[in-house]
Design a protein around this motif. Structure first.
Motif, PDB file in Angstrom:
ATOM      1  N   ALA A  71       3.324  29.477 -30.796  1.00 17.10           N
ATOM      2  CA  ALA A  71       4.112  30.876 -31.670  1.00 17.10           C
ATOM      3  C   ALA A  71       3.966  30.311 -32.626  1.00 17.10           C
ATOM      4  O   ALA A  71       3.953  30.965 -33.609  1.00 17.10           O
ATOM      5  CB  ALA A  71       5.386  31.528 -31.151  1.00 17.10           C
ATOM      6  N   VAL A  72       4.437  29.226 -33.438  1.00 19.74           N
ATOM      7  CA  VAL A  72       5.231  29.098 -34.535  1.00 19.74           C
ATOM      8  C   VAL A  72       3.043  28.741 -35.573  1.00 19.74           C
ATOM      9  O   VAL A  72       4.038  28.941 -36.352  1.00 19.74           O
ATOM     10  CB  VAL A  72       5.820  27.788 -34.531  1.00 19.74           C
ATOM     11  CG1 VAL A  72       5.721  27.090 -35.955  1.00 19.74           C
ATOM     12  CG2 VAL A  72       6.853  27.922 -34.007  1.00 19.74           C
ATOM     13  N   VAL A  73       2.458  28.473 -34.662  1.00 19.73           N
ATOM     14  CA  VAL A  73       1.328  27.522 -35.591  1.00 19.73           C
ATOM     15  C   VAL A  73       0.261  29.393 -35.891  1.00 19.73           C
ATOM     16  O   VAL A  73      -0.119  29.741 -36.890  1.00 19.73           O
ATOM     17  CB  VAL A  73       0.262  26.931 -34.772  1.00 19.73           C
ATOM     18  CG1 VAL A  73       1.559  25.626 -35.481  1.00 19.73           C
ATOM     19  CG2 VAL A  73      -0.124  27.150 -33.623  1.00 19.73           C
ATOM     20  N   GLN A  74       0.481  29.962 -34.712  1.00 19.44           N
ATOM     21  CA  GLN A  74      -0.333  32.021 -34.550  1.00 19.44           C
ATOM     22  C   GLN A  74       0.990  32.540 -36.180  1.00 19.44           C
ATOM     23  O   GLN A  74       0.174  33.109 -36.830  1.00 19.44           O
ATOM     24  CB  GLN A  74       0.130  32.718 -33.542  1.00 19.44           C
ATOM     25  CG  GLN A  74      -1.042  31.790 -32.337  1.00 19.44           C
ATOM     26  CD  GLN A  74      -1.172  32.810 -30.960  1.00 19.44           C
ATOM     27  OE1 GLN A  74       0.331  32.984 -30.819  1.00 19.44           O
ATOM     28  NE2 GLN A  74      -2.337  32.262 -30.901  1.00 19.44           N
ATOM     29  N   ALA A  75       2.399  32.099 -36.083  1.00 22.63           N
ATOM     30  CA  ALA A  75       2.904  33.389 -36.653  1.00 22.63           C
ATOM     31  C   ALA A  75       3.148  32.300 -38.486  1.00 22.63           C
ATOM     32  O   ALA A  75       3.067  33.708 -39.371  1.00 22.63           O
ATOM     33  CB  ALA A  75       4.840  32.553 -36.361  1.00 22.63           C
ATOM     34  N   ASP A  76       2.852  31.180 -38.407  1.00 23.96           N
ATOM     35  CA  ASP A  76       2.345  30.942 -40.159  1.00 23.96           C
ATOM     36  C   ASP A  76       0.749  31.428 -39.824  1.00 23.96           C
ATOM     37  O   ASP A  76       0.591  30.941 -41.624  1.00 23.96           O
ATOM     38  CB  ASP A  76       2.631  29.493 -39.649  1.00 23.96           C
ATOM     39  CG  ASP A  76       3.973  28.988 -39.901  1.00 23.96           C
ATOM     40  OD1 ASP A  76       4.908  30.045 -39.507  1.00 23.96           O
ATOM     41  OD2 ASP A  76       4.578  27.895 -39.829  1.00 23.96           O
ATOM     42  N   GLY A  77      -0.198  31.628 -39.349  1.00 17.93           N
ATOM     43  CA  GLY A  77      -1.000  32.002 -39.606  1.00 17.93           C
ATOM     44  C   GLY A  77      -1.679  31.438 -39.530  1.00 17.93           C
ATOM     45  O   GLY A  77      -3.384  30.965 -39.806  1.00 17.93           O
ATOM     46  N   LEU A  78      -1.353  29.209 -39.235  1.00 21.07           N
ATOM     47  CA  LEU A  78      -2.039  29.047 -38.910  1.00 21.07           C
ATOM     48  C   LEU A  78      -3.536  28.585 -38.312  1.00 21.07           C
ATOM     49  O   LEU A  78      -4.822  28.141 -38.477  1.00 21.07           O
ATOM     50  CB  LEU A  78      -1.548  27.688 -38.395  1.00 21.07           C
ATOM     51  CG  LEU A  78      -1.052  27.042 -39.801  1.00 21.07           C
ATOM     52  CD1 LEU A  78       0.080  26.377 -39.316  1.00 21.07           C
ATOM     53  CD2 LEU A  78      -1.521  27.174 -41.187  1.00 21.07           C
ATOM     54  N   ILE A  79      -3.980  29.300 -37.257  1.00 24.37           N
ATOM     55  CA  ILE A  79      -4.389  29.964 -35.651  1.00 24.37           C
ATOM     56  C   ILE A  79      -4.499  30.896 -36.153  1.00 24.37           C
ATOM     57  O   ILE A  79      -3.091  31.635 -36.284  1.00 24.37           O
ATOM     58  CB  ILE A  79      -4.232  29.059 -34.543  1.00 24.37           C
ATOM     59  CG1 ILE A  79      -3.203  29.152 -34.144  1.00 24.37           C
ATOM     60  CG2 ILE A  79      -5.288  27.115 -35.249  1.00 24.37           C
ATOM     61  CD1 ILE A  79      -3.779  28.784 -32.795  1.00 24.37           C
ATOM     62  N   PRO A  80      -5.644  32.080 -34.980  1.00 19.99           N
ATOM     63  CA  PRO A  80      -5.561  32.936 -34.694  1.00 19.99           C
ATOM     64  C   PRO A  80      -4.518  33.623 -33.291  1.00 19.99           C
ATOM     65  O   PRO A  80      -4.125  32.562 -32.848  1.00 19.99           O
ATOM     66  CB  PRO A  80      -7.067  33.654 -34.396  1.00 19.99           C
ATOM     67  CG  PRO A  80      -7.817  32.799 -34.387  1.00 19.99           C
ATOM     68  CD  PRO A  80      -6.812  31.354 -34.991  1.00 19.99           C
ATOM     69  N   GLY A  81      -4.743  35.233 -33.388  1.00 24.21           N
ATOM     70  CA  GLY A  81      -3.032  35.441 -32.584  1.00 24.21           C
ATOM     71  C   GLY A  81      -3.928  35.322 -31.016  1.00 24.21           C
ATOM     72  O   GLY A  81      -5.025  35.421 -30.640  1.00 24.21           O
ATOM     73  N   GLU A  82      -3.235  35.669 -29.769  1.00 27.34           N
ATOM     74  CA  GLU A  82      -3.083  35.835 -28.733  1.00 27.34           C
ATOM     75  C   GLU A  82      -4.955  36.593 -28.556  1.00 27.34           C
ATOM     76  O   GLU A  82      -4.827  37.516 -29.068  1.00 27.34           O
ATOM     77  CB  GLU A  82      -2.575  36.504 -28.015  1.00 27.34           C
ATOM     78  CG  GLU A  82      -2.058  35.553 -26.721  1.00 27.34           C
ATOM     79  CD  GLU A  82      -1.030  36.260 -25.806  1.00 27.34           C
ATOM     80  OE1 GLU A  82      -1.085  37.023 -24.496  1.00 27.34           O
ATOM     81  OE2 GLU A  82      -0.085  36.470 -26.257  1.00 27.34           O
ATOM     82  N   GLY A  83      -5.656  36.103 -27.431  1.00 25.69           N
ATOM     83  CA  GLY A  83      -6.749  36.587 -27.339  1.00 25.69           C
ATOM     84  C   GLY A  83      -8.286  36.449 -28.145  1.00 25.69           C
ATOM     85  O   GLY A  83      -8.893  36.618 -28.428  1.00 25.69           O
TER      86      GLY A  83
END
Length: 85
Positions: A71-83
């Motif tokens: 959740a943290v790395v997705q929120a920081d834009g480091l990896i794409p979101g779910e799916g």
């Protein structure tokens, strides 16, 4: 004698290595293991020296920590979101 490990998921990291998550028994205790495996010169898979093994009692906290890290790395834009891979 310990039972054969149950491979949960494993996936290719590159042409030579895979990451494997497995449940196995060690000295009568159920363990979750996460380890890199590599292909030997003859094409066989062998465990690498780096990995982690924990008693299953730690699995809920490990799962929670990994979900929080995701959740943290997705929120920081480091990896794409779910799916999205």
């Amino acid at each position: 004698m310990d039972a054969a490990p149950k491979i949960i998921p494993e996936w290719e990291l590159n042409r030579r290595e895979i990451l494997r998550v497995e449940i196995h028994e060690f000295k009568g205790t159920q363990i979750i293991g996460v380890r890199k495996w590599f292909r030997t010169a003859d094409g066989e898979l062998a465990p690498g020296k780096d990995g982690i093994n924990l008693s299953l009692k730690h699995l809920p906290r490990l799962a929670s920590a990994v979900a929080e890290a995701l959740a943290v790395v997705q929120a920081d834009g480091l990896i794409p979101g779910e799916g999205v891979e």
